[in-house]
Write an enzyme that holds these catalytic residues in place. Structure first.
Site, PDB file in Angstrom:
ATOM      1  N   ALA A  71       0.840  -1.194   0.000  1.00 44.25           N
ATOM      2  CA  ALA A  71       0.000   0.000   0.000  1.00 44.25           C
ATOM      3  C   ALA A  71       0.873   1.242   0.000  1.00 44.25           C
ATOM      4  O   ALA A  71       2.048   1.184   0.378  1.00 44.25           O
ATOM      5  CB  ALA A  71      -0.909   0.006   1.234  1.00 44.25           C
ATOM      6  N   ASP A  72       0.276   2.336  -0.424  1.00 40.63           N
ATOM      7  CA  ASP A  72       0.941   3.619  -0.309  1.00 40.63           C
ATOM      8  C   ASP A  72      -0.108   4.691  -0.079  1.00 40.63           C
ATOM      9  O   ASP A  72      -1.243   4.572  -0.543  1.00 40.63           O
ATOM     10  CB  ASP A  72       1.773   3.951  -1.545  1.00 40.63           C
ATOM     11  CG  ASP A  72       2.830   4.992  -1.200  1.00 40.63           C
ATOM     12  OD1 ASP A  72       3.890   4.582  -0.697  1.00 40.63           O
ATOM     13  OD2 ASP A  72       2.591   6.193  -1.384  1.00 40.63           O
ATOM     14  N   THR A  73       0.289   5.710   0.659  1.00 44.02           N
ATOM     15  CA  THR A  73      -0.596   6.813   0.981  1.00 44.02           C
ATOM     16  C   THR A  73       0.014   8.100   0.453  1.00 44.02           C
ATOM     17  O   THR A  73       1.170   8.402   0.759  1.00 44.02           O
ATOM     18  CB  THR A  73      -0.796   6.920   2.510  1.00 44.02           C
ATOM     19  OG1 THR A  73      -1.275   5.661   2.990  1.00 44.02           O
ATOM     20  CG2 THR A  73      -1.766   8.019   2.865  1.00 44.02           C
TER      21      THR A  73
END
Length: 191
Positions: A71-73
């Site tokens: 995941a990445d934000t």
């Protein structure tokens, strides 16, 4: 039949804590070491998705037959991607930019199954900051809470959309993605 391993392709303590909140304990944590610099002209939603996908692809060869969750934000003010500040001056700049404004947080999720097929999802949340006083900015900078956080902050103000997305991993969508791809946690994770 044994359940394939679940590997979290992230060093984020926040993502691990979020997974634990929904009863998921990764079998392995194997952070991907990828270049996270935005490409010229890359828009924030595409950046979040590219990073999540690249993280999953980087870790997949190290764990054949496993579920790989990456995941990445990305915190964005308009088309501008805000950094994870490396210093107080950058954190201050981010907070001053966000003060009194709404912005978006784009969460990219990538899940590779044991068959190595990759499934991608994006979750967008809107966050509004109240106008911050100089004293509030100074106190927040002194807290050190900005370190390692996209946009230089941990969640504040109000959120329209997924709270857990802003923290670092959209839980509802992640659980749905894992279930949809056939991942079933071992009994000890459910009991």
């Amino acid at each position: 039949m044994t359940t394939p391993l679940l590997v979290l392709a992230s060093a984020s303590a926040r993502r691990l804590d979020l997974l634990r909140q929904i009863g998921l304990e990764p079998d392995r944590i194997d952070p991907a070491d990828i270049d996270e610099i935005p490409r010229p002209g890359e828009l924030p939603p595409a950046h979040a998705m590219r990073l999540a996908e690249n993280k999953a692809r980087a870790v997949m060869p190290r764990h054949p037959g496993a579920y790989i969750l990456a995941a990445d934000t990305v915190v964005a003010c308009g088309r501008r991607i805000l950094p994870k500040p490396a210093d107080r001056a950058t954190a201050r700049s981010c907070l001053e930019l966000l003060s009194g404004r709404r912005h978006r947080v784009h969460g990219g999720i990538a899940l590779a199954g044991p068959d190595e097929r990759l499934t991608l999802r994006r979750v967008d949340s809107q966050v509004a900051f109240k106008r911050l006083s100089e004293a509030e900015i100074a106190a927040y900078l002194c807290s050190g809470e900005w370190r390692g956080k996209a946009g230089g902050y941990a969640i504040q103000g109000w959120v329209s959309g997924s709270y857990s997305n802003v923290v670092g991993l959209p839980l509802f969508e992640t659980a749905q993605l894992l279930t949809g791809r056939g991942y079933r946690p071992p009994c000890s994770a459910r009991c």
